[in-house]
Scaffold this motif. Structure first.
Motif, PDB file in Angstrom:
ATOM      1  N   TYR A   7       0.818  -1.210   0.000  1.00 50.95           N
ATOM      2  CA  TYR A   7       0.000   0.000   0.000  1.00 50.95           C
ATOM      3  C   TYR A   7       0.854   1.264   0.000  1.00 50.95           C
ATOM      4  O   TYR A   7       0.394   2.335  -0.405  1.00 50.95           O
ATOM      5  CB  TYR A   7      -1.009  -0.012   1.155  1.00 50.95           C
ATOM      6  N   TYR A  36      -1.172  -0.418  14.423  1.00 54.06           N
ATOM      7  CA  TYR A  36      -0.421   0.431  13.487  1.00 54.06           C
ATOM      8  C   TYR A  36       0.694  -0.391  12.834  1.00 54.06           C
ATOM      9  O   TYR A  36       1.543  -0.951  13.529  1.00 54.06           O
ATOM     10  CB  TYR A  36       0.140   1.614  14.268  1.00 54.06           C
ATOM     11  N   PRO A  37       0.732  -0.479  11.494  1.00 54.82           N
ATOM     12  CA  PRO A  37       1.724  -1.336  10.832  1.00 54.82           C
ATOM     13  C   PRO A  37       3.169  -1.005  11.185  1.00 54.82           C
ATOM     14  O   PRO A  37       4.030  -1.890  11.192  1.00 54.82           O
ATOM     15  CB  PRO A  37       1.446  -1.095   9.341  1.00 54.82           C
ATOM     16  N   CYS A  85      -1.942  -5.823   6.865  1.00 49.30           N
ATOM     17  CA  CYS A  85      -0.775  -5.067   7.327  1.00 49.30           C
ATOM     18  C   CYS A  85      -0.938  -4.600   8.769  1.00 49.30           C
ATOM     19  O   CYS A  85       0.058  -4.247   9.420  1.00 49.30           O
ATOM     20  CB  CYS A  85      -0.544  -3.865   6.413  1.00 49.30           C
ATOM     21  N   CYS A  86      -2.179  -4.589   9.264  1.00 54.26           N
ATOM     22  CA  CYS A  86      -2.461  -4.219  10.655  1.00 54.26           C
ATOM     23  C   CYS A  86      -2.645  -5.451  11.534  1.00 54.26           C
ATOM     24  O   CYS A  86      -3.044  -5.328  12.694  1.00 54.26           O
ATOM     25  CB  CYS A  86      -3.730  -3.364  10.725  1.00 54.26           C
ATOM     26  N   THR A 129      -5.480   1.290   3.764  1.00 55.93           N
ATOM     27  CA  THR A 129      -4.525   0.411   4.439  1.00 55.93           C
ATOM     28  C   THR A 129      -5.184  -0.951   4.609  1.00 55.93           C
ATOM     29  O   THR A 129      -6.223  -1.058   5.273  1.00 55.93           O
ATOM     30  CB  THR A 129      -4.129   0.948   5.820  1.00 55.93           C
ATOM     31  N   CYS A 168      -7.896   6.416   6.792  1.00 53.62           N
ATOM     32  CA  CYS A 168      -7.415   7.634   7.447  1.00 53.62           C
ATOM     33  C   CYS A 168      -8.071   8.821   6.765  1.00 53.62           C
ATOM     34  O   CYS A 168      -7.767   9.114   5.606  1.00 53.62           O
ATOM     35  CB  CYS A 168      -5.896   7.725   7.352  1.00 53.62           C
ATOM     36  N   ALA A 207      -4.676   6.199   3.391  1.00 50.91           N
ATOM     37  CA  ALA A 207      -3.724   5.235   3.939  1.00 50.91           C
ATOM     38  C   ALA A 207      -2.596   5.892   4.709  1.00 50.91           C
ATOM     39  O   ALA A 207      -1.656   5.215   5.110  1.00 50.91           O
ATOM     40  CB  ALA A 207      -3.146   4.381   2.800  1.00 50.91           C
ATOM     41  N   ARG A 213      -8.275  -0.078   7.042  1.00 53.96           N
ATOM     42  CA  ARG A 213      -8.168   1.179   7.774  1.00 53.96           C
ATOM     43  C   ARG A 213      -8.345   2.341   6.805  1.00 53.96           C
ATOM     44  O   ARG A 213      -7.755   2.354   5.722  1.00 53.96           O
ATOM     45  CB  ARG A 213      -6.787   1.285   8.438  1.00 53.96           C
ATOM     46  N   TRP A 255      -7.912  -4.870  -2.514  1.00 53.39           N
ATOM     47  CA  TRP A 255      -7.142  -3.627  -2.392  1.00 53.39           C
ATOM     48  C   TRP A 255      -6.718  -3.125  -3.774  1.00 53.39           C
ATOM     49  O   TRP A 255      -6.848  -1.930  -4.086  1.00 53.39           O
ATOM     50  CB  TRP A 255      -5.905  -3.833  -1.514  1.00 53.39           C
TER      51      TRP A 255
END
Length: 455
Positions: free
Chosen positions: A48, A164-165, A418-419, A414, A430, A73, A428, A402
């Motif tokens: 991403y 958080y990745p 990845c989380c 995101t 943002c 993201a 996710r 994705w």
């Protein structure tokens, strides 16, 4: 089920696989040491990230570019930059002392200004001693330095997921610790879940050294209850595990009914009720905070640690030689944090703007019938796009979704994988990164809904 098991195996063997990758890549990187390859392998370069670059190159959404990309993201707050710019333009001239070496723990004036900021915002009623604060170039640097000081290579770090990745990189790149995603109950005591996760980690050769919690949570946008936090605190004291509370979003709570309690407050309450535990509380409880999120200043590179562990403070101050914050930045932020009237006004307006952006995306999701976890703060929410998965609930199906959203709908999110999401299909979003959120976010949701409807 098999897909979930393979993913669990991947997470638990991450350290070994990345060490092997580092050895294989060292020669390809121009003769650098395996440590450089290890750092790059730890960073990962999640797909991403490439999508963000793809969006910037391809052109972002605007009224003049209605087919442009919308990027959700990046965990940045750009909604109140104008307020910060206006106040920073009034900062007093740079003092002569700023041109010289100063305390690598952080300039004393700045640490006092940070202490004042805390007691005037999310640590109201507490006495914060500037001597217990250490600054570094962002919260990632604070965490990386802490893990270097607190653990040994191969130790485990419990991290409640989804998370958080970047925490994977913070634990692995320099300190060579092993992130251990685990899942907490939605309410009540967390002790049993923590014990199960710690025992499993130890059985695999990674004794748990720390618990890392993001509160308010990225990516969920929620706040943990006092009961949950108290159970974590007590569990860490019993197991002699360091409890690190990342509170970088504590001044980004927009729900006026939400009640946030800092670990610093709970630690003080515990010491008052159990004086015999004071030394252990001081040794094992730590709060991380910064200016990147709450103050729209990720480019300033300022993170801070608040701890009563004086050995850790001394060690962190020594590493300030490598990760010290510019004296000019410390001067500028000291000036604005000492302005308590401005600080309160800023926090109120920033919360209002974040709330407006949140309502824009949550309202559009509700209208489109897309489920999500209701948020009370931060600048992201966690949405359920499982209906968009094709060919079963697998991580590959999530990756395919994705790419469909990025390539055909020009929406960058995101991915939950990845989380360390518990299951595929969660993403996710943002919502504070782009300009004109009240216009662009409904457009984003419409694009997502159109893609989901095709599945």
């Amino acid at each position: 089920m098999a897909d979930e098991e393979s993913r669990t195996d991947m997470v638990t063997s991450m350290s070994a696989s990345k060490q092997k990758a580092a050895a294989e890549q060292a020669d390809e990187l121009g003769g650098v040491g395996t440590r450089a390859a290890h750092v790059l392998a730890s960073f990962g370069g999640a797909y991403y990230f490439k999508g963000i670059g793809q969006a910037i190159q391809g052109g972002l959404w605007s009224e003049d570019n209605p087919e442009g990309y919308t990027v959700l993201a990046v965990a940045e707050n750009r909604q109140s930059i104008d307020i910060m710019q206006e106040r920073l333009a009034k900062v007093a001239p740079i003092p002569r002392q700023a041109f010289f070496y100063d305390d690598f723990q952080g300039v004393e004036r700045f640490r006092k200004a940070l202490a004042s900021m805390l007691t005037n915002t999310f640590m109201k009623g507490l006495e914060v001693d500037a001597a217990n604060i250490c600054v570094a170039t962002g919260c990632g640097a604070v965490l990386s330095n802490m893990f270097n000081m607190l653990g040994e290579k191969g130790d485990g770090v419990l991290i409640p997921a989804p998370y958080y990745p970047g925490f994977d990189f913070d634990t692995q790149a320099s300190a060579n610790l092993v992130p251990r995603p685990m899942y907490l109950p939605e309410s009540g005591s967390c002790a049993a879940a923590l014990s199960d996760a710690a025992d499993a980690s130890a059985a695999e050769g990674h004794p748990v050294r720390a618990l890392l919690l993001c509160n308010p949570n990225n990516p969920l946008g929620i706040i943990y209850s006092d009961e949950q936090l108290q159970s974590m605190l007590e569990w860490c004291l019993e197991r002699r595990v360091h409890f690190i509370s990342d509170e970088v979003y504590a001044n980004s709570i927009f729900d006026p009914e939400a009640q946030f309690t800092s670990l610093e407050a709970l630690a003080g309450q515990h010491k008052a009720a159990h004086p015999e535990s004071s030394a252990a509380v001081d040794a094992f409880m730590h709060v991380v905070f910064g200016v990147s999120k709450d103050f729209c200043a990720s480019g300033f590179r300022v993170g801070a640690l608040l701890t009563h562990n004086q050995g850790l403070i001394k060690a962190m101050a020594a590493t300030g030689y490598f990760s010290g914050v510019s004296n000019i930045v410390q001067h500028a932020l000291s000036d604005i944090f000492e302005d308590t009237a401005w600080l309160q006004s800023y926090c109120d307006e920033n919360a209002r703007r974040l709330g407006a952006a949140y309502r824009a995306i949550s309202g559009a999701l509700e209208q489109a019938g897309i489920p999500f976890v209701p948020a009370v703060g931060t600048m992201m929410l966690w949405m359920d796009l499982r209906k968009g998965l094709r060919g079963g609930a697998t991580w590959q199906a999530e990756r395919d979704l994705w790419h469909r959203l990025a390539d055909t709908r020009h929406v960058i999110l995101t991915p939950g994988e990845c989380c360390h999401a518990k299951e595929p299909g969660w993403f996710r979003a943002c919502y504070a990164w782009g300009d004109y959120p009240e216009e662009s976010l409904p457009v984003t949701v419409r694009r997502i809904a159109e893609e989901i409807a095709k599945s």
